[in-house]
Design a protein around this motif. Structure first.
Motif, mmCIF file in Angstrom:
data_model
loop_
_atom_site.group_PDB
_atom_site.id
_atom_site.type_symbol
_atom_site.label_atom_id
_atom_site.label_comp_id
_atom_site.label_asym_id
_atom_site.label_seq_id
_atom_site.Cartn_x
_atom_site.Cartn_y
_atom_site.Cartn_z
ATOM 1 N N GLY A 113 45.801 50.336 35.288
ATOM 2 C CA GLY A 113 46.077 49.740 36.593
ATOM 3 C C GLY A 113 45.484 48.345 36.712
ATOM 4 O O GLY A 113 46.109 47.431 37.255
ATOM 5 N N GLN A 114 44.276 48.183 36.208
ATOM 6 C CA GLN A 114 43.644 46.859 36.234
ATOM 7 C C GLN A 114 44.438 45.865 35.381
ATOM 8 O O GLN A 114 44.622 44.715 35.776
ATOM 9 N N LEU A 115 44.908 46.311 34.232
ATOM 10 C CA LEU A 115 45.698 45.435 33.369
ATOM 11 C C LEU A 115 47.040 45.079 34.001
ATOM 12 O O LEU A 115 47.507 43.942 33.883
ATOM 13 N N ASP A 116 47.641 46.038 34.685
ATOM 14 C CA ASP A 116 48.897 45.758 35.393
ATOM 15 C C ASP A 116 48.674 44.703 36.476
ATOM 16 O O ASP A 116 49.482 43.788 36.642
ATOM 17 N N ALA A 117 47.564 44.827 37.197
ATOM 18 C CA ALA A 117 47.242 43.844 38.237
ATOM 19 C C ALA A 117 46.985 42.474 37.610
ATOM 20 O O ALA A 117 47.403 41.443 38.160
ATOM 21 N N LEU A 118 46.337 42.450 36.467
ATOM 22 C CA LEU A 118 46.093 41.199 35.762
ATOM 23 C C LEU A 118 47.417 40.563 35.324
ATOM 24 O O LEU A 118 47.622 39.358 35.496
ATOM 25 N N GLU A 119 48.317 41.370 34.813
ATOM 26 C CA GLU A 119 49.626 40.856 34.404
ATOM 27 C C GLU A 119 50.378 40.255 35.591
ATOM 28 O O GLU A 119 50.945 39.161 35.494
ATOM 29 N N ARG A 120 50.352 40.952 36.715
ATOM 30 C CA ARG A 120 51.025 40.433 37.920
ATOM 31 C C ARG A 120 50.406 39.116 38.360
ATOM 32 O O ARG A 120 51.109 38.175 38.737
ATOM 33 N N ALA A 121 49.084 39.036 38.314
ATOM 34 C CA ALA A 121 48.395 37.804 38.717
ATOM 35 C C ALA A 121 48.804 36.644 37.820
ATOM 36 O O ALA A 121 49.052 35.529 38.304
ATOM 37 N N LEU A 122 48.895 36.907 36.529
ATOM 38 C CA LEU A 122 49.304 35.847 35.610
ATOM 39 C C LEU A 122 50.757 35.442 35.835
ATOM 40 O O LEU A 122 51.085 34.255 35.814
ATOM 41 N N GLU A 123 51.617 36.421 36.059
ATOM 42 C CA GLU A 123 53.029 36.112 36.316
ATOM 43 C C GLU A 123 53.195 35.316 37.605
ATOM 44 O O GLU A 123 54.059 34.440 37.686
ATOM 45 N N ASP A 124 52.362 35.596 38.594
ATOM 46 C CA ASP A 124 52.468 34.925 39.894
ATOM 47 C C ASP A 124 51.735 33.581 39.912
ATOM 48 O O ASP A 124 51.755 32.882 40.929
ATOM 49 N N ALA A 130 48.381 33.038 39.618
ATOM 50 C CA ALA A 130 47.152 33.114 40.421
ATOM 51 C C ALA A 130 46.130 32.085 39.940
ATOM 52 O O ALA A 130 46.179 31.608 38.810
ATOM 53 N N ASP A 131 45.211 31.752 40.831
ATOM 54 C CA ASP A 131 44.125 30.838 40.485
ATOM 55 C C ASP A 131 43.265 31.438 39.368
ATOM 56 O O ASP A 131 43.225 32.663 39.182
ATOM 57 N N CYS A 132 42.579 30.575 38.665
ATOM 58 C CA CYS A 132 41.773 30.994 37.517
ATOM 59 C C CYS A 132 40.629 31.938 37.903
ATOM 60 O O CYS A 132 40.354 32.907 37.193
ATOM 61 N N ALA A 133 39.948 31.664 38.987
ATOM 62 C CA ALA A 133 38.768 32.462 39.352
ATOM 63 C C ALA A 133 39.103 33.946 39.521
ATOM 64 O O ALA A 133 38.418 34.800 38.935
ATOM 65 N N PRO A 134 40.146 34.305 40.297
ATOM 66 C CA PRO A 134 40.466 35.731 40.411
ATOM 67 C C PRO A 134 40.916 36.349 39.084
ATOM 68 O O PRO A 134 40.606 37.514 38.804
ATOM 69 N N VAL A 135 41.609 35.563 38.255
ATOM 70 C CA VAL A 135 42.040 36.074 36.956
ATOM 71 C C VAL A 135 40.823 36.343 36.077
ATOM 72 O O VAL A 135 40.730 37.392 35.425
#
Length: 91
Positions: A20-31, A33-38
């Motif tokens: 689940g954490q990796l899925d959220a990370l993938e979504r953040a990268l696709e969207d 997202a700013d570097c700090a949250p990633v």
């Protein structure tokens, strides 16, 4: 490897949480997202994987050394295997 059904269930739950954490990370990268949250998410994933590795390594070591080896060669082989596991964990 977790040996009891309860330990197996606990490990699988952790793996699913990591997924689940990796899925959220993938979504953040696709969207975009700013570097700090990633980076924060990456640190969380790393911590979760390290925690899982630690638990399974402990389980393995306890199982490996709970039963005395029947020969000095078997004992040495068990120690060598444990050292190799710890070294790979620390890399």
């Amino acid at each position: 490897m977790p040996h009891s059904p309860a330990d197996k269930k606990k490990a699988l739950t952790r793996v699913r949480r990591i997924r689940g954490q990796l899925d959220a990370l993938e979504r953040a990268l696709e969207d975009g997202a700013d570097c700090a949250p990633v980076l924060q998410q990456l640190a969380a994933v790393r911590g979760a994987v390290n925690g899982l590795m630690s638990e399974i390594l402990e389980s393995h070591l306890r199982e490996e050394f709970a039963h005395p080896a029947s020969t000095p060669e078997q004992r040495e082989a068990g120690i060598d295997a444990a050292v190799a596991l710890v070294r790979s964990y620390l890399k």
